[in-house]
Motif scaffolding. Structure first.
Motif, PDB file in Angstrom:
ATOM      1  N   ALA A 118      -9.526 -20.613  -4.964  1.00 17.66           N
ATOM      2  CA  ALA A 118     -10.791 -20.736  -4.224  1.00 17.66           C
ATOM      3  C   ALA A 118     -10.695 -20.205  -2.806  1.00 17.66           C
ATOM      4  CB  ALA A 118     -11.239 -22.202  -4.214  1.00 17.66           C
ATOM      5  N   ASP A 119      -9.541 -20.435  -2.134  1.00 20.69           N
ATOM      6  CA  ASP A 119      -9.445 -20.016  -0.727  1.00 20.69           C
ATOM      7  C   ASP A 119      -9.298 -18.509  -0.560  1.00 20.69           C
ATOM      8  OD1 ASP A 119      -6.929 -20.019  -1.832  1.00 20.69           O
ATOM      9  OD2 ASP A 119      -5.961 -21.152  -0.217  1.00 20.69           O
ATOM     10  N   LEU A 120      -9.083 -17.779  -1.663  1.00 24.77           N
ATOM     11  CA  LEU A 120      -8.970 -16.318  -1.582  1.00 24.77           C
ATOM     12  C   LEU A 120     -10.204 -15.592  -2.123  1.00 24.77           C
ATOM     13  CD1 LEU A 120      -5.270 -15.499  -2.577  1.00 24.77           C
ATOM     14  CD2 LEU A 120      -6.208 -16.148  -0.364  1.00 24.77           C
ATOM     15  N   ARG A 121     -11.128 -16.316  -2.723  1.00 26.33           N
ATOM     16  CA  ARG A 121     -12.266 -15.646  -3.366  1.00 26.33           C
ATOM     17  C   ARG A 121     -13.142 -14.845  -2.407  1.00 26.33           C
ATOM     18  NH1 ARG A 121     -13.522 -20.648  -7.511  1.00 26.33           N
ATOM     19  NH2 ARG A 121     -11.654 -20.294  -8.793  1.00 26.33           N
ATOM     20  N   PRO A 122     -13.276 -15.248  -1.140  1.00 24.46           N
ATOM     21  CA  PRO A 122     -14.062 -14.394  -0.229  1.00 24.46           C
ATOM     22  C   PRO A 122     -13.499 -12.981  -0.085  1.00 24.46           C
ATOM     23  CG  PRO A 122     -13.770 -16.580   0.712  1.00 24.46           C
ATOM     24  CD  PRO A 122     -12.883 -16.510  -0.498  1.00 24.46           C
ATOM     25  N   LEU A 123     -12.234 -12.764  -0.487  1.00 25.36           N
ATOM     26  CA  LEU A 123     -11.629 -11.434  -0.373  1.00 25.36           C
ATOM     27  C   LEU A 123     -12.413 -10.393  -1.164  1.00 25.36           C
ATOM     28  CD1 LEU A 123      -9.146  -9.782   0.674  1.00 25.36           C
ATOM     29  CD2 LEU A 123      -8.037 -10.331  -1.505  1.00 25.36           C
ATOM     30  N   VAL A 124     -12.969 -10.783  -2.315  1.00 26.46           N
ATOM     31  CA  VAL A 124     -13.635  -9.804  -3.179  1.00 26.46           C
ATOM     32  C   VAL A 124     -14.932  -9.291  -2.560  1.00 26.46           C
ATOM     33  CG1 VAL A 124     -12.629 -10.882  -5.220  1.00 26.46           C
ATOM     34  CG2 VAL A 124     -14.941 -11.509  -4.523  1.00 26.46           C
ATOM     35  N   HIS A 125     -15.433  -9.970  -1.540  1.00 25.41           N
ATOM     36  CA  HIS A 125     -16.658  -9.528  -0.877  1.00 25.41           C
ATOM     37  C   HIS A 125     -16.374  -8.631   0.329  1.00 25.41           C
ATOM     38  CE1 HIS A 125     -18.776 -12.252  -3.503  1.00 25.41           C
ATOM     39  NE2 HIS A 125     -18.088 -13.293  -3.047  1.00 25.41           N
ATOM     40  N   ARG A 126     -15.111  -8.364   0.603  1.00 28.87           N
ATOM     41  CA  ARG A 126     -14.749  -7.472   1.697  1.00 28.87           C
ATOM     42  C   ARG A 126     -14.709  -6.033   1.185  1.00 28.87           C
ATOM     43  NH1 ARG A 126     -15.361 -12.055   3.255  1.00 28.87           N
ATOM     44  NH2 ARG A 126     -14.345 -12.996   5.079  1.00 28.87           N
ATOM     45  N   HIS A 127     -15.185  -5.113   2.010  1.00 28.03           N
ATOM     46  CA  HIS A 127     -15.175  -3.702   1.614  1.00 28.03           C
ATOM     47  C   HIS A 127     -13.733  -3.210   1.529  1.00 28.03           C
ATOM     48  CE1 HIS A 127     -16.482   0.421   1.182  1.00 28.03           C
ATOM     49  NE2 HIS A 127     -15.676   0.767   2.158  1.00 28.03           N
ATOM     50  N   ALA A 128     -13.357  -2.643   0.400  1.00 28.78           N
ATOM     51  CA  ALA A 128     -11.994  -2.178   0.167  1.00 28.78           C
ATOM     52  C   ALA A 128     -11.882  -0.674   0.396  1.00 28.78           C
ATOM     53  CB  ALA A 128     -11.549  -2.522  -1.255  1.00 28.78           C
ATOM     54  N   VAL A 129     -10.677  -0.235   0.742  1.00 32.93           N
ATOM     55  CA  VAL A 129     -10.371   1.187   0.837  1.00 32.93           C
ATOM     56  C   VAL A 129      -9.241   1.485  -0.140  1.00 32.93           C
ATOM     57  CG1 VAL A 129     -11.095   1.344   3.246  1.00 32.93           C
ATOM     58  CG2 VAL A 129      -8.720   0.844   2.722  1.00 32.93           C
ATOM     59  N   ARG A 130      -9.178   2.721  -0.594  1.00 31.82           N
ATOM     60  CA  ARG A 130      -8.126   3.107  -1.533  1.00 31.82           C
ATOM     61  C   ARG A 130      -7.184   4.099  -0.869  1.00 31.82           C
ATOM     62  NH1 ARG A 130      -7.418   2.165  -6.615  1.00 31.82           N
ATOM     63  NH2 ARG A 130      -9.569   1.448  -6.891  1.00 31.82           N
ATOM     64  N   VAL A 131      -5.894   3.869  -1.070  1.00 28.51           N
ATOM     65  CA  VAL A 131      -4.862   4.769  -0.550  1.00 28.51           C
ATOM     66  C   VAL A 131      -3.946   5.126  -1.718  1.00 28.51           C
ATOM     67  CG1 VAL A 131      -2.890   4.999   0.999  1.00 28.51           C
ATOM     68  CG2 VAL A 131      -4.953   3.825   1.784  1.00 28.51           C
ATOM     69  N   SER A 132      -3.788   6.416  -1.969  1.00 32.34           N
ATOM     70  CA  SER A 132      -2.974   6.854  -3.104  1.00 32.34           C
ATOM     71  C   SER A 132      -1.891   7.810  -2.641  1.00 32.34           C
ATOM     72  CB  SER A 132      -3.856   7.543  -4.148  1.00 32.34           C
ATOM     73  OG  SER A 132      -4.381   8.752  -3.627  1.00 32.34           O
ATOM     74  N   ASP A 133      -0.839   7.897  -3.421  1.00 39.52           N
ATOM     75  CA  ASP A 133       0.228   8.856  -3.116  1.00 39.52           C
ATOM     76  C   ASP A 133      -0.313  10.282  -3.159  1.00 39.52           C
ATOM     77  OD1 ASP A 133       2.379   7.124  -2.640  1.00 39.52           O
ATOM     78  OD2 ASP A 133       2.764   6.889  -4.777  1.00 39.52           O
ATOM     79  N   ALA A 134      -1.163  10.558  -4.128  1.00 37.36           N
ATOM     80  CA  ALA A 134      -1.669  11.926  -4.294  1.00 37.36           C
ATOM     81  C   ALA A 134      -2.510  12.370  -3.105  1.00 37.36           C
ATOM     82  CB  ALA A 134      -2.481  12.028  -5.585  1.00 37.36           C
ATOM     83  N   GLY A 135      -3.289  11.475  -2.539  1.00 38.81           N
ATOM     84  CA  GLY A 135      -4.151  11.837  -1.405  1.00 38.81           C
ATOM     85  C   GLY A 135      -3.760  11.128  -0.132  1.00 38.81           C
ATOM     86  N   TRP A 136      -2.466  10.871   0.043  1.00 42.15           N
ATOM     87  CA  TRP A 136      -1.985  10.002   1.121  1.00 42.15           C
ATOM     88  C   TRP A 136      -2.513  10.400   2.492  1.00 42.15           C
ATOM     89  CZ3 TRP A 136       0.403   5.401   1.270  1.00 42.15           C
ATOM     90  CH2 TRP A 136       0.935   4.996   2.487  1.00 42.15           C
ATOM     91  N   SER A 137      -2.344  11.638   2.883  1.00 41.64           N
ATOM     92  CA  SER A 137      -2.719  12.051   4.242  1.00 41.64           C
ATOM     93  C   SER A 137      -4.202  11.843   4.509  1.00 41.64           C
ATOM     94  CB  SER A 137      -2.350  13.515   4.468  1.00 41.64           C
ATOM     95  OG  SER A 137      -0.953  13.696   4.399  1.00 41.64           O
ATOM     96  N   ASP A 138      -5.055  12.292   3.578  1.00 42.68           N
ATOM     97  CA  ASP A 138      -6.497  12.143   3.772  1.00 42.68           C
ATOM     98  C   ASP A 138      -6.917  10.678   3.723  1.00 42.68           C
ATOM     99  OD1 ASP A 138      -6.777  14.864   4.018  1.00 42.68           O
ATOM    100  OD2 ASP A 138      -7.335  15.177   1.918  1.00 42.68           O
ATOM    101  N   ASP A 139      -6.322   9.920   2.791  1.00 42.49           N
ATOM    102  CA  ASP A 139      -6.685   8.507   2.658  1.00 42.49           C
ATOM    103  C   ASP A 139      -6.304   7.725   3.915  1.00 42.49           C
ATOM    104  OD1 ASP A 139      -7.579   9.096   0.137  1.00 42.49           O
ATOM    105  OD2 ASP A 139      -5.840   8.255  -0.903  1.00 42.49           O
ATOM    106  N   VAL A 140      -5.106   7.983   4.432  1.00 41.78           N
ATOM    107  CA  VAL A 140      -4.668   7.273   5.631  1.00 41.78           C
ATOM    108  C   VAL A 140      -5.516   7.677   6.831  1.00 41.78           C
ATOM    109  CG1 VAL A 140      -2.751   6.995   7.268  1.00 41.78           C
ATOM    110  CG2 VAL A 140      -2.329   6.859   4.809  1.00 41.78           C
ATOM    111  N   ALA A 141      -5.886   8.964   6.912  1.00 41.49           N
ATOM    112  CA  ALA A 141      -6.733   9.415   8.020  1.00 41.49           C
ATOM    113  C   ALA A 141      -8.077   8.683   8.000  1.00 41.49           C
ATOM    114  CB  ALA A 141      -6.950  10.922   7.935  1.00 41.49           C
ATOM    115  N   ARG A 142      -8.646   8.486   6.801  1.00 36.72           N
ATOM    116  CA  ARG A 142      -9.912   7.743   6.705  1.00 36.72           C
ATOM    117  C   ARG A 142      -9.720   6.289   7.106  1.00 36.72           C
ATOM    118  NH1 ARG A 142     -10.876  11.320   2.286  1.00 36.72           N
ATOM    119  NH2 ARG A 142      -9.711   9.984   0.860  1.00 36.72           N
ATOM    120  N   LEU A 143      -8.601   5.706   6.694  1.00 38.19           N
ATOM    121  CA  LEU A 143      -8.324   4.319   7.065  1.00 38.19           C
ATOM    122  C   LEU A 143      -8.167   4.182   8.570  1.00 38.19           C
ATOM    123  CD1 LEU A 143      -7.653   1.386   6.400  1.00 38.19           C
ATOM    124  CD2 LEU A 143      -5.281   2.093   5.998  1.00 38.19           C
ATOM    125  N   VAL A 144      -7.432   5.101   9.189  1.00 34.74           N
ATOM    126  CA  VAL A 144      -7.251   5.058  10.640  1.00 34.74           C
ATOM    127  C   VAL A 144      -8.591   5.171  11.349  1.00 34.74           C
ATOM    128  CG1 VAL A 144      -6.340   6.364  12.616  1.00 34.74           C
ATOM    129  CG2 VAL A 144      -4.868   5.868  10.658  1.00 34.74           C
TER     130      VAL A 144
END
Length: 295
Positions: A118-144
């Motif tokens: 129950a104490d972790l369920r609010p996590l699913v309502h947070r906007h998530a980002v995806r970071v992959s090995d294949a697109g690492w540089s672009d994904d990290v740049a978007r996260l930054v």
């Protein structure tokens, strides 16, 4: 205090956590990113130290890999245990209203709410980002970019300057204090260095490093298993020297190339070296060691 807290499960995403920490440190500074593997001073009680770091965090990244949800301890799912460190970290951040960003690694999916305590369920309502090995540089740049929008660009490097600059404008007497308190980046670690490194399989080697900088050109070498290897993909920024070396491993008739990644931060008369490797026959955990000048 840490501005960005990286929550991760070691047997799920330790390699990704180390790479992401290195990338974020280049943008926000080494003192503004926290990950437990090497950022806790020796001797501190682990839960108490984590809580202290979380209290100082402006944002928490929750790294979710393929085993984050189903990892077990003694046959019990870890997230079901109240003393699971990952659960404690995420629940504390959610409960205290600290911004939380789920980071989905490669093909990992956001867990459904009914699979979480129950104490972790609010996590699913947070906007998530995806970071992959294949697109690492672009994904990290978007996260930054997203983190900069939340925290402010280079906040860790500029906050002291902004506060003291206001005092400077109010009166010239603040000039000395401003220069005295402004963080100074360390010098480039030119020269020859040595370190005693014990690898995860138990063997210890005396490794050596050599760096030279001429203008914007940096050349050098770093040994692995006692053999010097040329450094590649070199970057010197914000007081951090990062680079790669490569080695070849053979098992039977199969050959693989390992990539060895180093991030080096000068600390006084020594160097703090964060090392990780990928691409070989194993997946050893990242390690940290100190290098001293070679006499």
């Amino acid at each position: 205090m840490s501005q960005i807290f990286i929550s991760y499960r070691r047997d799920d995403s330790a390699g990704h956590a180390g790479r992401l920490e290195e990338a974020l440190e280049r943008h926000f500074g080494t003192r503004n990113v926290f990950r437990d593997v090497d950022d806790l001073p020796p001797g501190q009680p682990f839960p108490a130290a984590l809580q202290a770091r979380l209290r100082g965090a402006n944002l928490v990244l929750v790294l979710i890999g393929p085993r984050w949800l189903e990892a077990e301890r003694d046959g019990v799912r870890r997230l079901s245990l109240p003393d699971d460190y990952v659960r404690m970290e995420v629940a504390h951040a959610l409960g205290q209203g600290i911004p939380v960003v789920p980071v989905l690694l490669d093909d990992a999916a956001m867990p459904p709410a009914n699979a979480l305590p129950a104490d972790l369920r609010p996590l699913v309502h947070r906007h998530a980002v995806r970071v992959s090995d294949a697109g690492w540089s672009d994904d990290v740049a978007r996260l930054v970019g997203a983190l900069q929008a939340e925290l402010g660009p280079r906040r860790g490097h500029l906050v002291v300057r902004r506060v003291l600059l206001g005092a400077l404008l109010a009166g010239g007497a603040a000039l000395v204090a401003w220069w005295a308190l402004t963080p100074q980046l360390p010098p480039f670690p030119a020269g020859r260095w040595q370190a005693e490194v014990r690898y995860d399989w138990g063997d210890t080697y005396q490794e050596r490093f050599e760096f030279t900088r001429t203008g914007h050109t940096i050349i050098g070498s770093a040994s692995f298993l006692g053999r010097a290897r040329d450094i590649e993909a070199v970057r010197w920024a914000d007081g951090l020297l990062s680079f790669e070396t490569h080695s070849e491993s053979v098992m039977g008739s199969e050959h693989r190339v390992s990539t060895h990644r180093y991030v080096i931060a000068p600390e006084g008369d020594a160097l703090r070296v964060r090392y990780s490797t990928a691409g070989g026959f194993g997946a050893p955990p990242p390690m940290v060691f100190m290098a001293t000048p070679l006499k």
